[in-house]
Design an enzyme around this catalytic site. Structure first.
Site, short mmCIF file in Angstrom:
data_model
loop_
_atom_site.label_atom_id
_atom_site.label_comp_id
_atom_site.label_asym_id
_atom_site.label_seq_id
_atom_site.Cartn_x
_atom_site.Cartn_y
_atom_site.Cartn_z
N HIS A 18 0.85 -1.20 0.00
CA HIS A 18 0.00 0.00 0.00
C HIS A 18 0.88 1.24 0.00
CE1 HIS A 18 0.90 0.27 4.29
NE2 HIS A 18 0.46 -0.97 4.46
N HIS A 21 4.18 1.33 2.00
CA HIS A 21 5.34 0.72 1.33
C HIS A 21 5.88 1.65 0.24
CE1 HIS A 21 2.81 -2.74 2.66
NE2 HIS A 21 3.97 -3.27 2.99
N CYS A 126 4.49 -12.21 19.97
CA CYS A 126 3.51 -11.78 18.95
C CYS A 126 3.93 -12.34 17.61
CB CYS A 126 3.42 -10.25 18.86
SG CYS A 126 2.39 -9.74 17.45
N CYS A 129 4.44 -9.62 14.84
CA CYS A 129 5.72 -8.91 14.94
C CYS A 129 6.89 -9.87 14.82
CB CYS A 129 5.86 -8.20 16.27
SG CYS A 129 4.68 -6.88 16.58
N HIS A 150 -0.16 -4.64 17.41
CA HIS A 150 -1.27 -5.30 16.73
C HIS A 150 -2.53 -5.44 17.57
CE1 HIS A 150 2.22 -6.56 14.32
NE2 HIS A 150 1.36 -6.41 13.34
N LYS A 300 -0.98 4.30 12.06
CA LYS A 300 -0.16 3.75 11.00
C LYS A 300 -1.03 2.84 10.14
CE LYS A 300 3.80 0.94 9.95
NZ LYS A 300 4.40 -0.36 10.16
ZN LIG Z 1 2.52 -7.49 17.11
#
Ligand SMILES: [Zn+2]
Length: 497
Positions: A18, A21, A126, A129, A150, A300
């Site tokens: 998107h 990037h 996570c 991540c 997240h 973000k």
């Molecule tokens: Zn995460």
């Protein structure tokens, strides 16, 4: 010959790229083109980060093997970089054989040097991540521990692993970050230095048991483990220029390495990456360029936040890759997040690209064709345009060197605006001698078009072909150097939205 090696992060191919990037990738492309036109031997590396648990699970969900899954995603990334006119030299995939081989060899070296040791790890993990979170880092809600990025539940993971002895590097790396002048803007260097001072540089788990994560590069000294995906990914910057494979190539490009990254991956790209390099006896990159985000509704952009702006939407709305590239670079702010605002983009597009640049090119072209049969010869220079142009050329050089791309764009537009005002004042459509005013307007267009080339390469080519001048290296650019413009066309560059 001076070299310039520039990299983007390698992206997770678990979804379509998107504008987040695109922001990073266009920035890298602009720097690559700018250096190329200044006579540097440039190598531009981008690619995809294809290993790890996150992709393993995305693939499982899609009913595919990880390799099938990433093989389908890679052409999508390449398609978008093609649409945005990204001129990379290599698209690296962490599943490329030369990269997988390099990861194995690097782990072997680190192990031999005593920087890798076996241990036990437990903690909250996570998957998105690919990262453990300790107390104070995660968010607690209704008795659940959530990823701070997240907002998803963390998983408790307990396993054997290999650690990388980052603690041994702490003093050297802190010194390098504070004194090395590598991380730009400097506020990010202070952020990393403060974190090292506060929590220290702790040993990092750099292996995953194959029983849980099979999709990765096997450790050469223990077949039950694969390399941690973050270390695997960072090493792409070495693979890209032939580390341990083509020494002369590596020595040619590595000393000029510029990594372009978003601020979310600063820690890995500084404290950890610089440590790995030092362990290997490789110099740190010349520069780590960190940027803030384009945010949407304050957050973000991301799949999980559901606020992604697609590259297609911008291309469709503004009609060309150059317009999208220009708008992204016009918003560029390394230190502060910038809110995505469609009205603002519309007004920049209409006001700057369509009205100021496009309109001036069109008018100058039409007038040159109508009044002078397209032949505009060198004539007396307008002093104020000439002195402004000279200043714009030298300041642009300086600003581009300081990575102030948005500021440098506004200089070219100052010159175009002055040329518009000059055209209105001198009225070559009715004056008896239209040659002098048109010559000066065309010179101003030529200077701006040359300086805008790295951001708007296609437009620059159309304008230079239509108005009959050449794109030349910025250091050779001077107002009044054209002897004759042979104008062939008066293109409409940007249609208003
Ligand atoms: Zn995460």
């Amino acid at each position: 010959m001076k070299t310039f090696y520039v990299t983007t992060p390698i992206y997770y191919p678990n979804d379509v790229p998107h504008i987040g990037h695109a922001y990073t990738t266009v920035l890298a492309d602009v720097l690559a083109r700018w250096h190329k036109s200044n006579g540097y031997d440039v190598f531009f590396l981008t690619g995809t980060d294809e290993h790890g648990l996150k992709l393993q699970r995305s693939a499982e969900k899609a009913g595919k093997t990880p390799k099938e899954f990433v093989d389908e995603m890679v052409p999508i990334f390449k398609k978008y970089w093609g649409l945005l006119d990204i001129q990379y030299d290599r698209f690296i995939r962490t599943t490329d054989p030369d990269h997988e081989e390099l990861v194995g060899r690097v782990f072997e070296r680190l192990h031999e040097k005593g920087y890798v040791y076996k241990g036990k790890y437990s903690g909250w993990y996570c998957v998105s991540c690919e990262k453990f979170y300790s107390e104070g880092e995660y968010v607690e809600k209704d008795g659940q521990k959530l990823c701070p990025i997240h907002n998803k539940p963390l998983e408790w993971v307990e396993e054997e692993t290999y650690f990388l002895k980052l603690s041994a590097m702490q003093d050297e790396i802190l010194h390098l970050i504070e004194e090395g002048n590598i991380i730009k803007p400097e506020s990010y260097a202070r952020e990393v230095a403060n974190r090292i001072k506060k929590e220290g540089l702790r040993d990092l788990s750099v292996a995953r048991p194959k029983s849980r994560v099979y999709w990765g590069v096997e450790l050469p000294f223990d077949k039950d483990f694969v390399a941690y995906v973050w270390i695997d990914a960072l090493l792409n910057y070495l693979t890209g220029v032939g580390y341990l494979r083509d020494n002369s190539r590596f020595e040619k490009y590595w000393p000029s390495a510029h990594h372009i990254i978003g601020k979310d991956i600063l820690w890995f790209h500084s404290a950890i990456w610089f440590s790995v390099l030092r362990m290997l006896g490789v110099a740190p990159p010349k520069m780590l360029v960190v940027h803030a985000y384009i945010v949407n509704r304050g957050l973000k952009m991301g799949k999980s936040t559901g606020n992604v702006v697609m590259i297609d939407d911008l291309l469709e709305r503004y009609g060309s890759s150059d317009a999208v590239r220009y708008l992204l670079m016009r918003l560029l702010n390394l230190e502060k997040d910038v809110e995505f605002d469609q009205n603002l983009l519309d007004s920049i597009y209409n006001g700057e690209l369509a009205d100021t640049y496009g309109n001036l090119v069109r008018r100058a072209g039409v007038l040159a064709l109508r009044r002078l049969n397209g032949e505009v010869v060198k004539a007396g220079l307008d002093e104020s345009l000439a002195s402004l142009a000279t200043e714009v050329i030298s300041k642009t050089q300086q600003l581009m060197g300081d990575l102030k791309i948005a500021e440098s764009l506004s200089l070219s537009f100052d010159l175009l605006r002055e040329a518009n005002a000059y055209l209105n004042r001198t009225q070559p459509w009715s004056s008896e001698d239209p040659n002098k005013p048109l010559y000066n307007v065309l010179e101003a267009i030529r200077i701006s078009t040359n300086l805008l080339y790295p951001v708007m390469p296609k437009t620059s080519e159309i304008v230079s072909r239509s108005l009959g001048f050449e794109i030349i290296p910025p250091p050779n650019l001077a107002y009044g150097q054209t002897q004759l413009f042979k104008v062939k066309d008066a293109p409409i560059l940007f249609k208003k939205v």
